[in-house]
Design a protein around this motif. Structure first.
Motif, PDB file in Angstrom:
ATOM      1  N   PRO A  53      -5.105  17.038  -9.883  1.00  0.00           N
ATOM      2  CA  PRO A  53      -6.136  17.686  -9.067  1.00  0.00           C
ATOM      3  C   PRO A  53      -7.461  16.927  -9.092  1.00  0.00           C
ATOM      4  N   GLY A  54      -8.083  16.832  -7.936  1.00  0.00           N
ATOM      5  CA  GLY A  54      -9.391  16.206  -7.834  1.00  0.00           C
ATOM      6  C   GLY A  54      -9.343  14.695  -7.800  1.00  0.00           C
ATOM      7  N   VAL A  55     -10.475  14.095  -7.543  1.00  0.00           N
ATOM      8  CA  VAL A  55     -10.616  12.646  -7.510  1.00  0.00           C
ATOM      9  C   VAL A  55     -11.357  12.225  -8.770  1.00  0.00           C
ATOM     10  N   THR A  56     -10.689  11.416  -9.579  1.00  0.00           N
ATOM     11  CA  THR A  56     -11.248  11.002 -10.870  1.00  0.00           C
ATOM     12  C   THR A  56     -11.152   9.488 -11.025  1.00  0.00           C
ATOM     13  N   VAL A  57     -11.639   9.003 -12.148  1.00  0.00           N
ATOM     14  CA  VAL A  57     -11.561   7.577 -12.454  1.00  0.00           C
ATOM     15  C   VAL A  57     -10.105   7.096 -12.423  1.00  0.00           C
ATOM     16  N   SER A  58      -9.174   7.949 -12.784  1.00  0.00           N
ATOM     17  CA  SER A  58      -7.758   7.604 -12.726  1.00  0.00           C
ATOM     18  C   SER A  58      -7.347   7.211 -11.307  1.00  0.00           C
ATOM     19  N   ASP A  59      -7.875   7.908 -10.309  1.00  0.00           N
ATOM     20  CA  ASP A  59      -7.590   7.552  -8.919  1.00  0.00           C
ATOM     21  C   ASP A  59      -8.186   6.185  -8.580  1.00  0.00           C
ATOM     22  N   GLY A  60      -9.362   5.907  -9.133  1.00  0.00           N
ATOM     23  CA  GLY A  60      -9.984   4.601  -8.934  1.00  0.00           C
ATOM     24  C   GLY A  60      -9.139   3.478  -9.506  1.00  0.00           C
ATOM     25  N   ILE A  61      -8.528   3.719 -10.654  1.00  0.00           N
ATOM     26  CA  ILE A  61      -7.650   2.712 -11.273  1.00  0.00           C
ATOM     27  C   ILE A  61      -6.420   2.494 -10.406  1.00  0.00           C
ATOM     28  N   VAL A  62      -5.842   3.589  -9.906  1.00  0.00           N
ATOM     29  CA  VAL A  62      -4.680   3.470  -9.011  1.00  0.00           C
ATOM     30  C   VAL A  62      -5.074   2.664  -7.773  1.00  0.00           C
ATOM     31  N   MET A  63      -6.255   2.932  -7.221  1.00  0.00           N
ATOM     32  CA  MET A  63      -6.722   2.190  -6.047  1.00  0.00           C
ATOM     33  C   MET A  63      -6.817   0.705  -6.342  1.00  0.00           C
ATOM     34  N   ASP A 104     -17.757  12.529   2.589  1.00  0.00           N
ATOM     35  CA  ASP A 104     -16.913  12.741   3.763  1.00  0.00           C
ATOM     36  C   ASP A 104     -15.598  13.375   3.319  1.00  0.00           C
ATOM     37  N   ALA A 105     -15.332  14.565   3.809  1.00  0.00           N
ATOM     38  CA  ALA A 105     -14.162  15.335   3.358  1.00  0.00           C
ATOM     39  C   ALA A 105     -12.841  14.634   3.655  1.00  0.00           C
ATOM     40  N   ILE A 106     -12.778  13.854   4.723  1.00  0.00           N
ATOM     41  CA  ILE A 106     -11.530  13.147   5.041  1.00  0.00           C
ATOM     42  C   ILE A 106     -11.277  12.053   4.002  1.00  0.00           C
ATOM     43  N   TYR A 107     -12.297  11.268   3.687  1.00  0.00           N
ATOM     44  CA  TYR A 107     -12.138  10.245   2.657  1.00  0.00           C
ATOM     45  C   TYR A 107     -11.709  10.881   1.338  1.00  0.00           C
ATOM     46  N   ILE A 108     -12.389  11.940   0.966  1.00  0.00           N
ATOM     47  CA  ILE A 108     -12.105  12.591  -0.313  1.00  0.00           C
ATOM     48  C   ILE A 108     -10.685  13.133  -0.336  1.00  0.00           C
ATOM     49  N   SER A 109     -10.231  13.702   0.780  1.00  0.00           N
ATOM     50  CA  SER A 109      -8.864  14.240   0.814  1.00  0.00           C
ATOM     51  C   SER A 109      -7.814  13.140   0.664  1.00  0.00           C
ATOM     52  N   ARG A 110      -8.145  11.921   1.077  1.00  0.00           N
ATOM     53  CA  ARG A 110      -7.211  10.793   0.974  1.00  0.00           C
ATOM     54  C   ARG A 110      -7.330  10.056  -0.362  1.00  0.00           C
ATOM     55  N   ALA A 111      -8.361  10.368  -1.148  1.00  0.00           N
ATOM     56  CA  ALA A 111      -8.658   9.603  -2.358  1.00  0.00           C
ATOM     57  C   ALA A 111      -7.920  10.078  -3.605  1.00  0.00           C
TER      58      ALA A 111
END
Length: 96
Positions: A77-87, A64-71
Protein backbone atom coordinates in the motif's frame (compact mmCIF):
# COMPACT_ATOMS: atom_id res chain seq x y z
CA UNK A 1 -16.98 8.78 -12.34
CA UNK A 2 -15.92 5.76 -14.36
CA UNK A 3 -14.67 2.73 -12.39
CA UNK A 4 -12.26 0.30 -14.05
CA UNK A 5 -12.78 -3.47 -13.98
CA UNK A 6 -10.19 -3.79 -11.19
CA UNK A 7 -12.30 -1.44 -9.03
CA UNK A 8 -10.06 1.62 -9.21
CA UNK A 9 -11.75 4.91 -10.11
CA UNK A 10 -10.83 7.01 -13.10
CA UNK A 11 -9.42 10.31 -11.95
CA UNK A 12 -10.83 12.25 -14.90
CA UNK A 13 -14.23 13.90 -14.56
CA UNK A 14 -15.86 12.48 -17.68
CA UNK A 15 -18.91 10.46 -18.58
CA UNK A 16 -18.63 6.69 -18.91
CA UNK A 17 -19.28 6.85 -22.67
CA UNK A 18 -16.14 8.94 -23.17
CA UNK A 19 -13.90 6.12 -21.94
CA UNK A 20 -13.11 4.05 -25.03
CA UNK A 21 -10.03 2.02 -25.94
CA UNK A 22 -7.67 3.57 -28.48
CA UNK A 23 -5.35 1.84 -30.93
CA UNK A 24 -3.02 0.56 -28.20
CA UNK A 25 -5.91 -0.67 -26.05
CA UNK A 26 -5.52 2.12 -23.50
CA UNK A 27 -8.39 4.46 -22.67
CA UNK A 28 -8.43 7.53 -24.90
CA UNK A 29 -9.47 9.73 -21.96
CA UNK A 30 -7.20 8.65 -19.12
CA UNK A 31 -4.72 6.24 -20.69
CA UNK A 32 -5.73 3.34 -18.45
CA UNK A 33 -5.04 -0.02 -19.96
CA UNK A 34 -1.92 -0.98 -21.81
CA UNK A 35 0.60 0.94 -19.72
CA UNK A 36 3.99 -0.59 -19.01
CA UNK A 37 4.86 -1.11 -15.37
CA UNK A 38 6.72 2.02 -14.28
CA UNK A 39 5.43 4.22 -17.12
CA UNK A 40 4.26 7.00 -14.83
CA UNK A 41 3.82 9.66 -17.51
CA UNK A 42 2.05 7.32 -19.94
CA UNK A 43 4.35 7.95 -22.90
CA UNK A 44 4.74 4.24 -23.67
CA UNK A 45 8.25 3.80 -22.27
CA UNK A 46 9.91 3.62 -18.88
CA UNK A 47 12.84 5.99 -18.70
CA UNK A 48 14.56 8.64 -16.62
CA UNK A 49 11.53 10.95 -16.98
CA UNK A 50 9.44 8.42 -15.05
CA UNK A 51 12.24 8.16 -12.49
CA UNK A 52 12.17 11.92 -11.99
CA UNK A 53 8.41 11.83 -11.46
CA UNK A 54 8.91 9.05 -8.89
CA UNK A 55 11.53 11.11 -7.06
CA UNK A 56 9.17 14.10 -6.98
CA UNK A 57 6.37 11.93 -5.61
CA UNK A 58 8.63 10.57 -2.88
CA UNK A 59 9.79 14.11 -2.00
CA UNK A 60 6.13 15.21 -1.93
CA UNK A 61 6.75 17.67 -4.75
CA UNK A 62 4.32 15.95 -7.14
CA UNK A 63 0.65 15.52 -6.31
CA UNK A 64 -0.84 14.52 -9.68
CA UNK A 65 -3.23 11.70 -8.77
CA UNK A 66 -2.64 9.83 -12.04
CA UNK A 67 1.13 9.73 -11.53
CA UNK A 68 0.67 8.65 -7.93
CA UNK A 69 -1.78 5.90 -8.88
CA UNK A 70 0.81 4.51 -11.34
CA UNK A 71 3.74 4.83 -8.91
CA UNK A 72 2.87 1.96 -6.54
CA UNK A 73 5.18 -0.59 -8.14
CA UNK A 74 5.94 -2.98 -5.30
CA UNK A 75 2.38 -4.08 -4.54
CA UNK A 76 2.44 -2.74 -0.99
CA UNK A 77 0.00 0.00 0.00
CA UNK A 78 1.09 3.53 -0.82
CA UNK A 79 4.11 4.91 -2.62
CA UNK A 80 7.33 4.47 -0.65
CA UNK A 81 11.08 4.36 -1.14
CA UNK A 82 10.64 0.68 -2.02
CA UNK A 83 8.70 1.76 -5.11
CA UNK A 84 11.55 4.11 -5.98
CA UNK A 85 14.00 1.21 -5.82
CA UNK A 86 11.76 -0.89 -8.07
CA UNK A 87 11.61 2.05 -10.51
CA UNK A 88 15.40 2.27 -10.59
CA UNK A 89 15.63 -1.46 -11.32
CA UNK A 90 13.09 -1.17 -14.14
CA UNK A 91 14.97 1.74 -15.71
CA UNK A 92 18.27 -0.16 -15.37
CA UNK A 93 16.55 -3.21 -16.92
CA UNK A 94 17.32 -5.32 -13.83
CA UNK A 95 13.61 -5.91 -13.28
CA UNK A 96 10.62 -5.86 -15.64
Amino acid sequence: TYVYPDGSPCLHETELEAHVPGENGACTVCGYGELKRGDLNGDGKVDVNDGIIMQKILAQLEDDAIYISRADLDGNPGVTVSDGIVMQKIIARVEE
